[in-house]
Scaffold this motif. Structure first.
Motif, mmCIF file in Angstrom:
data_model
loop_
_atom_site.group_PDB
_atom_site.id
_atom_site.type_symbol
_atom_site.label_atom_id
_atom_site.label_comp_id
_atom_site.label_asym_id
_atom_site.label_seq_id
_atom_site.Cartn_x
_atom_site.Cartn_y
_atom_site.Cartn_z
ATOM 1 N N ASN A 1 -3.842 9.441 -3.742
ATOM 2 C CA ASN A 1 -3.880 8.943 -2.374
ATOM 3 C C ASN A 1 -4.275 7.477 -2.261
ATOM 4 O O ASN A 1 -4.416 6.946 -1.164
ATOM 5 N N LEU A 2 -4.451 6.857 -3.401
ATOM 6 C CA LEU A 2 -4.650 5.413 -3.367
ATOM 7 C C LEU A 2 -3.293 4.745 -3.160
ATOM 8 O O LEU A 2 -2.249 5.360 -3.354
ATOM 9 N N THR A 3 -3.335 3.500 -2.767
ATOM 10 C CA THR A 3 -2.116 2.721 -2.625
ATOM 11 C C THR A 3 -2.229 1.489 -3.505
ATOM 12 O O THR A 3 -3.079 0.649 -3.232
ATOM 13 N N THR B 1 -0.586 4.620 -6.002
ATOM 14 C CA THR B 1 -1.237 5.723 -6.718
ATOM 15 C C THR B 1 -1.675 5.226 -8.096
ATOM 16 O O THR B 1 -1.032 4.357 -8.682
#
Lengths: 342, 342
Positions: B286-288, B290
């Motif tokens: 869910n990081l940007t 990923t």
DNA sequence: GTGAAAGCGCTAACAG
DNA sequence: CTGTTAGCGCTTTCAC
């Protein structure tokens, strides 16, 4: 090896005194002469004597152990609650035995039975999904009848008489929705993957109330209750068909899915669509943009549940109480619209 | 109320038979007639009889309970391990008592003592930070000497003879670094907030080896070991002073901080700077963008630790073993460079 | 000031 | 086939 645990009996025989003299000396009884006490205590220290807890438990009928039954442990909220429980327990000299129901009714029942056999003095529980759906709570009633007090948190039911610690999900959902309305959202969707839970219903109800109060009407199509797998698809459809400018995601899975989907569909958060959700601070702070959340204060809930239980254990008489933990909104970027550039 | 727990003695007196007849009937002993057994078992069921576990424990000298001492529970990795332990324990009919050391030596010692007093049959432990720094592991040795086998995982020490479950941090860091090198990174920085841990050192060493092997020289300035608070600042400085095109973040905090800092300094991940780190799948996804991670397989570690302990409990003779869990790289966007557009 | 004995609830060796 | 007894390790009442 060889250093095996030593017992009162052995200490007694080494010292040539009786078992009860040793026991009394160790508990510093007034009946025993200072001289004897000193001898005993010295030897006990030397052999690193520690009373066998099991024997003490059996004798006293108390275990100073709290059972905790959680639906899941790979879940930020429950982990926080467990942490809170542990803090209080360890401070009050209680141990905790943790069991996981995996949201299964059968597992929950068996957990309760295993624990309610003398291993623990009381229980802290959040009801498993399946039990809530089934509506069968006899195992809790039984445990209480058998003398093991139960404290429920978060996932509770009115059908069992016991202490409870909850947040006011209805009101908090209302406030969260109002937060979106306050920043000028007009077409607010709700997404949920927990519609089968009591708390899920309450959040939806709170949402509806806020919408009705502000707009006088509610578009049912804007409420998506589904499971994690289908959420992205359903939300994509909704975004294609309706003009949405705000999203309230009422659980962690739907929060993550909503952020992901809205971005992947080419909308800007928060300028096109604002979003408020449920998630732990670590996740919320590391999403792009950071996510405004309803902070459930899991640690506070855990602490409160543990305190409530220990209180009851210490003086069993009082009425059952329902404690409501205050919740607040942690505003982050996902609801901070930039000045409109017209 | 009133339904209080029933005992063998009471069953016996109701039925007008002896205590041992009841006990034997309940364990379906061949010594007892089918008729009597049936009577006893029926009554036991009626009264919902469950043997008092404490009494059984005292009698048998076993508790079928595993103690787990963790440095933290608000930590994705340890939570996963705990989950793995629980899976095996519950499958093998063991309970788990969980204690948290909060990375403190004193807390760890007291946890061990509380547990090593008959409450448990064995222990699963990851050593607290402070104990590792202090280098004092006597409490573990003592527990083992007193007959409570210990299984260490992740944070282990050669100074205690016991079963261990680890990942090959040295080799995995080597592989992770190679992964960056393979995608053409030339100037790779390492960031760490866990330099005081054995595993932290190993990861740094693995990194160094990979760098030396590929480039023949190592720039010490590219290694940032600090704490979570200062990491952003130090990394910002580094980015300003050196040309960096790859980052290896060896723990979750530094992974999150690295992603955040690199983006905030205006670099594109992965096109300008590729990054590989340590984090749970939920966060990584869910990081940007990923985040490519070293997957430590916490659940597998937990399961293995529990199996190892239960094995030892069942047949204490064997040699101590060190089990190494395979680790792999979960590649995600943060190391997937787009074709260079020249 | 010290010790003998009972008992927490259970199991199991040994008698009958 | 059933019952008596001892004992796990400890605390506590009651005698001495």
């Amino acid at each position: 090896m060889g250093k095996r645990k030593i017992t009162v009996k052995e200490l007694a025989s080494i010292l040539g005194v009786s078992i009860s003299t040793v026991s009394k000396s160790l508990s510093d009884s007034y009946e025993i002469s200072d001289k004897t006490k000193a001898r005993v205590q010295k030897l006990a220290k030397k052999y690193n004597y520690k009373p066998n807890r099991i024997a003490v438990n059996l004798k006293s009928g108390k275990t100073r152990t709290i059972g905790v039954v959680l639906p899941s442990i790979l879940n930020n909220f429950f982990t926080k609650v467990l942490y809170g429980i542990e803090r209080i327990a360890s401070q009050e000299n209680y141990n905790i035995i943790t069991c996981i129901s995996y949201e299964s009714y059968d597992k929950e029942v068996s957990n309760m039975q295993i624990l309610s056999n003398g291993s623990i003095d009381g229980l802290i529980v959040a009801i498993a999904e399946e039990s809530q759906i089934k509506g069968d709570f006899d195992h809790f009633k039984e445990s209480i009848e058998e003398g093991n007090p139960v404290v429920m948190f978060d996932r509770v039911t009115d059908l069992v008489d016991c202490d409870k610690v909850v947040v006011d999900d209805y009101n908090n959902a209302f406030i969260a929705t109002k937060h979106l309305i306050d920043i000028d959202c007009k077409n607010i969707a709700l997404v949920s993957t927990i519609d089968f839970l009591g708390v899920g219903q309450l959040r939806v109800d709170g949402f509806k109330k806020a919408i009705m109060e502000s707009f006088g009407e509610l578009d049912q199509d804007l409420i998506i209750t589904t499971n994690t797998e289908n959420l992205e698809y359903e939300l994509t459809q909704l975004l294609a068909n309706k003009k949405i400018d705000g999203v309230f995601a009422i659980d962690e899975d739907s929060s993550l899915a909503a952020v992901k989907t809205i971005k992947s569909q080419g909308y800007h958060i928060p300028n096109d669509i604002s979003i408020i959700g449920y998630a732990g601070a670590k996740i919320a702070n590391n999403l792009t943009p950071t996510l405004t959340t309803v902070n459930q204060h899991g640690i506070t809930i855990g602490k409160s549940a543990a305190k409530t239980l220990i209180n009851r254990l210490n003086n069993g008489d009082k009425e059952y109480k329902k404690k409501i933990i205050e919740v607040d909104i942690d505003q982050r970027e996902s609801t901070m619209k930039r000045k409109k550039i017209l």
